[in-house]
Design an enzyme around this catalytic site. Structure first.
Site, PDB file in Angstrom:
ATOM      1  N   CYS A 232      -3.936  10.779   1.814  1.00 20.93           N
ATOM      2  CA  CYS A 232      -3.392   9.423   1.873  1.00 20.93           C
ATOM      3  C   CYS A 232      -4.473   8.424   2.238  1.00 20.93           C
ATOM      4  CB  CYS A 232      -2.308   9.332   2.953  1.00 20.93           C
ATOM      5  SG  CYS A 232      -0.786  10.182   2.523  1.00 20.93           S
TER       6      CYS A 232
ATOM      7  N   CYS B  82      -0.397   4.042   4.433  1.00 23.83           N
ATOM      8  CA  CYS B  82       0.615   4.778   3.659  1.00 23.83           C
ATOM      9  C   CYS B  82       1.951   4.721   4.391  1.00 23.83           C
ATOM     10  CB  CYS B  82       0.202   6.233   3.469  1.00 23.83           C
ATOM     11  SG  CYS B  82       1.473   7.200   2.613  1.00 23.83           S
TER      12      CYS B  82
ATOM     13  N   CYS C 233      -1.405  11.423  -2.729  1.00 16.93           N
ATOM     14  CA  CYS C 233      -0.046  11.068  -2.311  1.00 16.93           C
ATOM     15  C   CYS C 233       0.595  10.165  -3.364  1.00 16.93           C
ATOM     16  CB  CYS C 233      -0.118  10.339  -0.968  1.00 16.93           C
ATOM     17  SG  CYS C 233       1.420   9.565  -0.445  1.00 16.93           S
TER      18      CYS C 233
ATOM     19  N   CYS D 120       1.139   6.299  -1.689  1.00 17.81           N
ATOM     20  CA  CYS D 120       0.070   5.325  -1.437  1.00 17.81           C
ATOM     21  C   CYS D 120      -1.062   5.397  -2.475  1.00 17.81           C
ATOM     22  CB  CYS D 120      -0.498   5.480  -0.028  1.00 17.81           C
ATOM     23  SG  CYS D 120      -1.354   7.050   0.248  1.00 17.81           S
TER      24      CYS D 120
HETATM   25 ZN   LIG Z   1       0.253   8.467   1.248  1.00 16.75          ZN
END
Ligand SMILES: [Zn+2]
Length: 351
Positions: free
Chosen positions: A41, A45, A72, A75
């Site tokens: 991330c 996030c 991820c 994000c």
């Molecule tokens: Zn993330």
């Protein structure tokens, strides 16, 4: 700029604090890989904070990917955000007068709330405000070229003169008038060593800076003050030129930037920056040597300060100035990037 300021924290605890506090000033400079989920991330996030013992931190998305983490989906640490923002900007540029509605976004497979969040994160304004700023940017160009206020109003897509005046004043801090200065354009560019901010007009590059916000903010404010021009999101042909050169530089294929520069410093700063640009790719000098180069051997501190405040990272190569005796200095995080730049340049040879 100041490469000596940490670009990411030196300790695990300090890195973790960036994610706990959702400190987006590190966005583009720090990534977390989470061993319990296998994903990585960016700071800010919206997903739940992982446990500290499951976290490994990386300075680039590439390193996290290389370590086996997946990006991820919330994000988009590997640049998904950039892709969506690019897509939206392309939509606006293709037809600046089109009203960008939720329905239009849906036909392009874009979720409106995701677009809104990403634009706020990146530009500090919603997508609607961004589109309006772009239209006002066209008006500003018309006025700068000597066009009439009415032409400018129509270029910006405003039906009413008062609506145009209000919107224009809100962005530029002044009323629309023939001969007003051109705006500058700001864009974000991904590089192998993190995201950079690029500010240009049609003729020159004004600012190139890693997006560590503390440094960037100081340079940005100084630029706005000196130039007395509005800064709008957008690209120019100079943005394209520097982006191409940056790619080549980070591949080790370019040692001499050709993008035209616009610097605005005091006479002393200007002298220091000119001297900096004579340090060849792949070489270093001490602050004392730099002071000698401009004929002011006693001005070591002032030279160091001018060095740190040049606003054109990489091109005015302040990273080639090191401490006397060859050490880099004492700031862990920023020194990593400085060392990486020097390593890159020594590997790719001199000009
Ligand atoms: Zn993330």
């Amino acid at each position: 700029m100041d490469l000596l300021t940490p670009t990411y924290p030196a300790t695990h605890g300090a890195c973790y604090a960036v994610f706990r506090e959702q400190d987006v000033t590190y966005d583009g400079h720090l990534f977390v890989g989470v061993s319990s989920t296998g994903i990585f991330c960016r700071p800010g996030c919206p997903a739940k904070l992982p446990k500290s013992e499951n976290c490994t931190f990386y300075p680039t998305a590439k390193r996290a990917l290389d370590a086996g983490f997946r990006a991820c989906k919330r994000c988009h640490p590997a640049g998904g955000e950039t892709a969506l923002i690019r897509q939206l900007i392309t939509l606006v540029e293709a037809d600046p007068d089109a009203k960008v509605t939720q329905a239009l976004l849906a036909t392009h497979g874009i979720d409106a709330s995701t677009a809104r969040r990403q634009f706020l994160n990146r530009f500090g304004m919603s997508f609607t405000d961004y589109a309006r700023a772009r239209r006002l940017g066209r008006a500003a160009k018309t006025l700068a070229k000597g066009g009439s206020v009415l032409d400018a109003q129509l270029d910006a897509g405003f039906d009413s003169p008062s609506g145009f005046r209000t919107a224009y004043a809100k962005i530029f801090g002044t009323t629309p008038a023939k001969g007003n200065p051109d705006p500058l354009f700001i864009e974000w560019v991904e590089t192998a060593m993190g995201r950079m901010i690029v500010i240009t007009d049609d003729d020159a590059l004004y600012l190139l800076e890693f997006t560590n916000r503390k440094n960037m903010r100081r340079q940005f404010d100084r630029l706005r003050k000196v130039q007395a021009r509005a800064v709008l999101p957008g690209r120019t042909k100079i943005t394209d030129q520097i982006e191409t050169e940056l790619k080549a530089y980070f591949k080790g294929e370019l040692s001499d930037f050709k993008t035209p520069l616009a610097t605005s410093g005091t006479e002393f700063q200007q002298q220091t920056w000119d001297a900096l640009q004579t340090i060849p790719h792949g070489q270093t000098r001490s602050y004392a040597q730099l002071a000698e180069m401009i004929g002011k051997p006693a001005a070591v501190r002032a030279v160091a300060s001018a060095n740190a405040n040049n606003g054109l990272a990489l091109i005015i190569p302040c990273h080639r100035v090191i401490a006397k005796g060859g050490g880099l200095g004492g700031y862990a995080g920023g020194l990593t990037r400085k060392q990486n730049l020097l390593d890159l340049e020594s590997k790719s040879g001199s000009a």
